[in-house]
Write an enzyme that holds these catalytic residues in place. Structure first.
Site, PDB file in Angstrom:
ATOM      1  N   ASP A   1     -10.880   2.040  -3.109  1.00 55.77           N
ATOM      2  CA  ASP A   1     -11.414   1.791  -1.767  1.00 55.77           C
ATOM      3  C   ASP A   1     -12.940   1.814  -1.776  1.00 55.77           C
ATOM      4  O   ASP A   1     -13.578   1.379  -0.824  1.00 55.77           O
ATOM      5  CB  ASP A   1     -10.906   2.859  -0.785  1.00 55.77           C
ATOM      6  CG  ASP A   1      -9.522   2.504  -0.259  1.00 55.77           C
ATOM      7  OD1 ASP A   1      -9.098   1.350  -0.426  1.00 55.77           O
ATOM      8  OD2 ASP A   1      -8.860   3.393   0.314  1.00 55.77           O
TER       9      ASP A   1
ATOM     10  N   ASP B   1       0.834  -1.206   0.000  1.00 57.49           N
ATOM     11  CA  ASP B   1       0.000   0.000   0.000  1.00 57.49           C
ATOM     12  C   ASP B   1       0.867   1.254   0.000  1.00 57.49           C
ATOM     13  O   ASP B   1       2.074   1.197   0.303  1.00 57.49           O
ATOM     14  CB  ASP B   1      -0.877  -0.042   1.265  1.00 57.49           C
ATOM     15  CG  ASP B   1      -2.163   0.753   1.140  1.00 57.49           C
ATOM     16  OD1 ASP B   1      -2.300   1.532   0.191  1.00 57.49           O
ATOM     17  OD2 ASP B   1      -3.021   0.593   2.031  1.00 57.49           O
TER      18      ASP B   1
END
Ligand code: DGJ
Length: 692
Positions: free
Chosen positions: A516, A448
């Site tokens: 997301d 990430d």
């Protein structure tokens, strides 16, 4: 064009040609990018009348394939230097061409400043994609600054009009497709954030304004780079258009020291006929054949714990989720953020990559064993380029982050960016990851990256601006080293969702986290934009809870699954809160996905639309998978059949799980009757198998 002997080169792909030629001043003109031409046909381009001279307006703008900042050029430059004495204009002389079977390299030099420039074109036997890059060699004793050094400048032919397709977005709304008439002047987009960005993706397509999904020529380019970048599209008053794509951003310059060489990342371009679908398909096939490290693999159905637990994790709860995920048919369990250091919230612990002893008193071993015992692979979340100021790492090395003297260190999500352009920090990062993967039987890493750069400085460095390029190069270097040392590990690229999706990162990772935003309705647009360039084989898609934690929208389970089945299906909901019937239906849908998975992940995708119904079709060998979604329907309107594409018109196709048989010719001419329920959020997943 040339009055001397013709100096013309044709770069051929299976169906297209790209033709460049030098003029008397050794300027490299783009003469043709389109259908294939023979050498003789290409040579006749030199006889075409030269464009009317308009030196006061567009000069040589948007005509040059190597477009240096030099005389008679007032538009965008693909190559702009600054020599140590302040000179900025390049006066390039052609020196020679190097031709190999599938590579052309044209070499230039600035004799006074002893700077060598090479433009390189590479083709492959199975794609019309042309890969290009720029190389620079400084043979002088002083450094030279590259203010702009684009990988390629692509010259388009003259068209009746120009329409620009591009992908813009933001966090939670990545890859939104827009198509607009190309404005006169310069249109620029890119990223100054240190990574590819949610806001723009390094891809574009141009057509004459009349292309449709399935008809018309399209010119498209990409940039394989995950740091800052810019793409400029110039349209002159004389309707000449060129696209210049490269790494870096204003006002950062790259310094090439005495005796040093520099090479740009790749920019790729493809000319296709057959509308936007053909262009997207060319990119997908290229990615599957030449970009991804393991394209032949099927990506497993993964379960990710983030939306279920966020930071509230421990070994028992993860194990309980793993039990449910395995029962549903998931094949890879990924433990997300919150397992290490003092990371019980987003304000602490980043950088301290050892298991939190309260949460994992016996380390990660028992959980990994449990997951493996369930027959699943084990994956773990990391964010190696980042640090929380409240961490042991930062307390030990406050100078390891990007910062500038006398400036604040702006935090985003309570974190700062590590200066991995530094050799010692890069080495630390590689070592920490290597240890994590050596000490634990980890099969998958979700890598990430959750913030953009600010106050990007490197006090004490000779060339602080080097950090911009150095960060990305060292990121690639570490990923490459980790892959080499741990060849069984697969990697997912994530940056707050889809903030780092490009052909650079995809050359060394196996899939990406698309967004997301897991709301199935919003996902339809995100996924359709994504599919303009990137294949379903890399597009991570989770089924999460309803109401969606992100948008609060309530969406039925089947609809959520059917939208997610258009990519690499995953489950990301709180399975402990799902009812027995939801868990059972989820397992059925995971099983249904596995039936169509090879077709979705390795097949050829086409976007489908009919009335209010949207969908995607995938085709591989004798199999076709159709996914269709309709959010709502106006009263009195029924759903028109969905026309399918690329099927054998003479064949019959059996619909799996039913006794329906369809004719290929009818599916193409009239479409597939979906028989969707009249309710809102109706959807279908249909598998068609060609009969002998
Ligand atoms: C951002 C990612 O996009 C999410 O999926 C999750 O991994 C969080 N970071 C964790 O901090």
């Amino acid at each position: 064009m040339p009055k001397r002997e013709p100096r013309i080169w044709t770069v051929d792909t299976p169906n297209t040609s790209y033709v460049v030629a030098l003029d008397d001043e050794d300027r490299l003109h783009g003469l043709h990018w389109g259908p294939a031409l023979t050498t003789e046909q290409a040579a006749s381009l030199l006889d075409l009348p030269a464009p009317a001279p308009r030196p006061a307006t567009d000069g040589l703008d948007a005509r040059l394939d190597l477009s240096p900042g030099s005389a008679l050029r007032w538009g965008q430059n693909g190559l702009q230097v600054r020599f140590a004495d302040g000179t900025r204009d390049l006066e390039l002389r052609f020196t020679h061409a190097e031709t190999e079977e599938r590579r052309l390299r044209l070499q230039f030099e600035d004799p006074h400043y002893r700077l060598d420039i090479a433009v390189e074109y590479t083709t492959r036997p199975d794609t019309d994609v042309i890969e290009r890059r720029l190389s620079v060699r400084n043979r002088k004793t002083e450094p030279v600054e590259l203010v702009r050094a684009d990988s390629a400048t692509w010259v388009l032919p003259r068209l009746e009009g120009y329409r620009l397709s591009r992908l813009h977005g933001e966090w939670g709304a990545e890859t939104q497709l827009t198509r607009n008439e190309l404005a006169y002047g310069e249109t620029h987009f890119g990223s100054r954030r240190g990574l590819t960005s949610h806001q723009a993706n390094p891809w574009l397509a141009l057509d004459d304004g009349t292309a449709t999904e399935h008809t018309g020529p399209v010119w498209s380019t990409t940039l394989a780079w995950s740091g800052t970048w810019r793409i400029g599209v110039e349209r002159t008053v004389a309707d000449r258009v060129a696209v210049s794509a490269g790494a870096g951003h204003d006002p950062v310059a790259i310094t090439v020291g005495p005796g040093e060489s520099w090479q740009s990342p790749l920019s790729s371009g493809v000319y296709t006929e057959g509308g936007f679908a053909a262009s997207a398909d060319a990119w997908h096939q290229y990615a599957l054949a030449h970009v991804l490290p393991h394209p032949e693999e099927l990506r497993p159905v993964l379960y990710n714990s983030w939306e279920a637990t966020e930071f509230d994790i421990d070994a028992d709860r993860q194990a309980a989720l793993a039990d449910k995920a395995a029962a549903m048919g998931c094949e890879l369990f990924v433990m997300d953020d919150g397992w290490f250091g003092a990371r019980t919230h987003d304000g602490a612990g980043l950088g301290d990559w050892t298991p939190n002893p309260d949460r994992f008193p016996k380390g990660l071993g028992p959980l990994i064993e449990h997951v493996h015992g369930l027959g699943m692979r084990f994956g773990i979340w990391v964010e190696p380029e980042m640090v929380n100021p409240d961490s042991d790492l930062y307390r030990a090395h406050p100078d390891w982050v990007y910062h500038q003297p006398h400036r604040r260190r702006t935090e985003m999500r309570n974190q700062l960016v590590l200066n991995i352009a530094r050799t010692d920090v890069r080495a630390w990062m590689e070592d920490r990851l290597d240890r994590l993967l050596t000490e634990n039987e980890i099969d998958f890493v979700k890598w990430d990256m959750n913030r953009s750069f600010t106050e990007a400085g490197w006090p004490g460095a000779e060339h602080p601006d080097d950090l911009w390029e150095g960060h990305t190069r060292n990121l690639y270097r570490v990923i490459d080293a980790i892959r080499e040392k741990h060849p069984h590990v697969r990697i997912e690229s994530c940056a707050s969702g889809g903030g780092r999706v490009d052909f650079g990162i995809l050359g060394r990772t196996d899939q990406v986290w698309t967004s997301d935003n897991t709301d199935a309705v919003d996902r339809i647009d995100i996924q359709e934009g994504f599919a303009q360039v990137y294949p379903a084989r890399v597009m991570g898609t989770w089924v999460t809870d309803s109401p969606n934690p992100f948008t609060r929208r309530e969406v039925p389970l089947d609809f959520r699954f059917h939208v997610a089945m258009a990519g690499v299906l995953a489950v990301g909901g709180d399975l402990e809160a799902w009812s027995e019937s939801e868990l059972e239906r989820g397992a059925e849908l995971v099983a249904a996905y596995k039936e169509v998975r090879p077709t979705v992940q390795h097949g050829r995708r086409t976007t489908l639309r009919a009335g209010e119904v949207r969908g995607a079709q995938f085709r591989l060998g004798d199999e076709v998978a159709v996914l269709a979604w309709r959010r709502g329907r106006s009263f009195g309107h029924d759903d028109p059949p969905l026309r399918l594409h690329g099927l054998d018109p003479a064949a019959r196709y059996r619909e799996a799980g039913t006794d329906r048989v369809h004719h290929g010719a009818v599916l193409a001419a009239h479409g597939l009757h979906l028989r969707l329920a009249p309710d809102d959020y109706a959807s279908a997943a249909i598998r068609l198998v060609k009969e002998d």
